[in-house]
Design an enzyme around this catalytic site. Structure first.
Site, PDB file in Angstrom:
ATOM      1  N   ASP A 149      -4.736  -9.984  -7.792  1.00  0.00           N
ATOM      2  CA  ASP A 149      -4.989  -9.135  -8.953  1.00  0.00           C
ATOM      3  C   ASP A 149      -3.785  -8.436  -9.577  1.00  0.00           C
ATOM      4  O   ASP A 149      -3.415  -8.671 -10.733  1.00  0.00           O
ATOM      5  CB  ASP A 149      -6.072  -8.111  -8.613  1.00  0.00           C
ATOM      6  N   ARG A 200       0.548   3.750  -3.268  1.00  0.00           N
ATOM      7  CA  ARG A 200      -0.079   5.039  -2.979  1.00  0.00           C
ATOM      8  C   ARG A 200       0.946   6.162  -2.828  1.00  0.00           C
ATOM      9  O   ARG A 200       0.828   7.218  -3.455  1.00  0.00           O
ATOM     10  CB  ARG A 200      -0.925   4.945  -1.700  1.00  0.00           C
ATOM     11  N   GLU A 244       0.823  -1.212   0.000  1.00  0.00           N
ATOM     12  CA  GLU A 244       0.000   0.000   0.000  1.00  0.00           C
ATOM     13  C   GLU A 244       0.856   1.261   0.000  1.00  0.00           C
ATOM     14  O   GLU A 244       0.530   2.247  -0.669  1.00  0.00           O
ATOM     15  CB  GLU A 244      -0.950   0.003   1.202  1.00  0.00           C
ATOM     16  N   GLU A 278     -12.313  -0.004 -10.095  1.00  0.00           N
ATOM     17  CA  GLU A 278     -11.878  -0.993 -11.091  1.00  0.00           C
ATOM     18  C   GLU A 278     -12.744  -1.018 -12.346  1.00  0.00           C
ATOM     19  O   GLU A 278     -12.219  -1.153 -13.464  1.00  0.00           O
ATOM     20  CB  GLU A 278     -11.818  -2.388 -10.452  1.00  0.00           C
TER      21      GLU A 278
END
Length: 553
Positions: free
Chosen positions: A297, A169, A165, A430
């Site tokens: 993913d 980010r 993360e 998404e």
């Protein structure tokens, strides 16, 4: 040696000057005191004016740089102009509320009108939003955010951070802001946080731990994974760390993340599908589910995008080859519902398939469309057709609920089309991401219409006076108390670009990380690892890879 003493003449000069500033001297001479006060005020005003001019000069530079990116609205479709302005207004609303109630905090809680530090107090929403502000031409907001980054963003925190993360980010957001603005303060901050994350890769296999203390560098995996590393977390830092190496001319970042791919390639299965858990000590995957949704993913996404990031040269061919292998595996997971024949991607554990698909997996239509261009004509058409089928399913994740917003995941029972599983909706991007890619690559305006419908559902159900909230339930519409940082970083950015000309942030020059941060494509050459950015005259210095690395990377 002691201090040097003043000579008598210098003492005399110093005292004569000082006594005119002494209060007792001036009280006996009120005119002189008034003159002194006026002079002091004038000097203070002059200095503050200089500082103000400096800030205004910085802001004007930002404005000039952003204006060079602005879209010529007179030459665009009026409907696109209108819709783009509506998305921009939504961004202004979300950002203004963040500034008002949660400035410098990680995320805004709209219902309670305060902020929460979901990511250790790294200003996640602010950093995540930098490139969105820049792309939308919100120059004053961008400048205020830039000043906060320069003066207040501090990574020396006793905090157990998610490597993944923080990478997508924070490093992604800072590098994108740097690539767009060429302001080195963002590059310096990106390097600072990356250096703090690097010890996570110091494992026997080179597969990184997922958690690290930003101050002390102690790394580990969460207990709930049984000590294993998560596939998406461990295998989705390539874009950011390769970009950082290119822009700093320091190979250490790239070496860490590319070694992960080398290790996974050694035991890469014939269908290219990896379970979501990997042992960081051995580098071997553990028995666990295979998913294009949560925890799997972005690994597959980054195989494709690392190839694009390197400008599809021989140096990055192995990324494309691994991705194509994985896409053969993805096709084996495709099933269709009755009666409506919605295509969906199953999850798999061992040899058993589960008829479940996360909304997170709705990035896949965009990925397939983006990757279809690397195939020959027949295969490209098949993959593009599959992308369009899956996008229709994802769009109906939204359209089949009372609020027209998608739940977190869906099930596909025999004889039924789809049912909502986990019913919350947290402003995810998404589906609109895939609509953006499909519109860019096909020119079909249907995808713009679908995106507009989804945007209107966000406006109707998630917008509040104090920002945007997710929903606890897509049927009842009850709101939660969180404005996710990715709503500003991804959802609104992709919607804005969906209604922008294809030449604006061109896919020939930019590649988006999994948090929608655009990074400059940089051609990678096998001989000596020379880099040149695409669409820009800046040529990166050359550096060499790890000792013993062959020309093929």
């Amino acid at each position: 040696m002691g201090k040097k003493s003043l000579s008598s003449s210098s003492q005399s000069w110093w005292w004569r000057g000082w006594r005119y500033l002494h209060p007792q001297h001036n009280l006996r001479r009120p005119q002189l005191l008034a003159l002194f006060i006026i002079s002091f005020v004038a000097l203070t005003w002059l200095l503050s004016g200089v500082e103000s001019l400096s800030v205004e000069h910085q802001l004007e530079n930002v404005k000039k740089h952003i204006r060079s990116w602005s879209i010529v609205e007179e030459e665009d479709d009026p409907l696109n102009v209108e819709r783009r302005r509506a998305v921009k207004e939504a961004m202004i609303h979300a950002w203004t509320c963040y500034e008002m109630y949660a400035w410098g905090r990680d995320e805004l809680q709209p219902q309670t009108r305060d902020g929460v530090d979901s990511f250790g107090g790294l200003g996640a929403t602010l950093v995540d939003s930098l490139d969105t502000l820049y792309i939308m031409g919100l120059d004053e907001q961008f400048q205020r955010a830039r000043e906060w980054v320069a003066r207040s963003l501090n990574f020396n925190k006793n905090y157990e951070a998610s490597v993944f993360e923080t990478t997508i980010r924070v490093i992604g957001g800072l590098l994108s802001a740097y690539d767009l603005s060429d302001d080195k303060v963002f590059l310096e901050k990106a390097r600072d946080i990356a250096d703090r994350l690097l010890p996570a890769w110091n494992t026997p296999s080179g597969i990184p731990y997922n958690i690290i203390n930003l101050r002390y560098g102690d790394a580990h995996n969460p207990r709930w994974t049984g000590g294993k590393s998560i596939l998406a977390d461990a295998g989705s830092e390539q874009l950011e760390f390769i970009a950082l190496s290119q822009r700093t001319n320091d190979p250490k970042y790239q070496q860490k993340v590319e070694y992960v791919i080398e290790e996974l390639h050694k035991t890469f299965p014939a269908d290219g599908l990896l379970p979501i858990y990997i042992d960081p000590h051995t580098g071997i995957t553990s028995y666990s589910k295979i998913s294009f949704g949560a925890m799997g993913d972005s690994f597959y996404e980054y195989l494709l995008k690392a190839w694009i990031q390197g400008n599809k040269t021989e140096s990055v061919t192995h990324y494309r080859e691994m991705w194509e292998t994985s896409m053969k595996g993805l096709k084996s997971l495709i099933r269709r519902t009755t009666p409506s024949s919605y295509a969906y991607i199953c999850e798999k554990t061992g040899s058993s398939l589960s008829d479940k698909m996360d909304e997170l997996a709705c990035f896949a239509p965009g990925m397939l469309a983006l990757g279809s261009t690397g195939y020959g004509p027949d295969e490209a058409e098949k993959f593009l057709s599959l992308a369009e089928e899956l996008a229709w399913t994802c769009y109906n994740f939204y359209q089949t609920t009372p609020t027209k917003l998608a739940g977190e995941n869906y099930y596909f029972p025999a004889g039924q089309d789809m049912t909502v599983g986990t019913s919350w909706s947290i402003l995810r991007p998404e589906t609109v991401e895939s609509l953006f890619y499909l519109w860019r690559l096909t020119g079909n305006k249907t995808y713009q219409e679908w995106g507009w419908n989804i945007f209107q559902a966000f406006e109707k159900n998630s917008r509040v006076d104090t920002g945007y909230s997710g929903l606890k339930d897509v049927s009842s519409g009850e709101k939660d108390n969180m404005m996710q940082s990715f709503f500003l970083a991804e959802t609104l950015k992709y919607l804005y670009l969906l209604f922008s000309p294809p030449s604006f942030i061109s896919l020939d020059e930019w590649v988006f990380n999994t948090e929608a941060h655009p990074l400059r494509i940089a051609t990678r050459h096998a001989n000596g690892e020379t880099y040149s950015t695409v669409g820009q005259d800046r040529l990166q210095e050359r550096f060499h890879g790890r000792k013993g690395r062959s020309g093929s990377n």
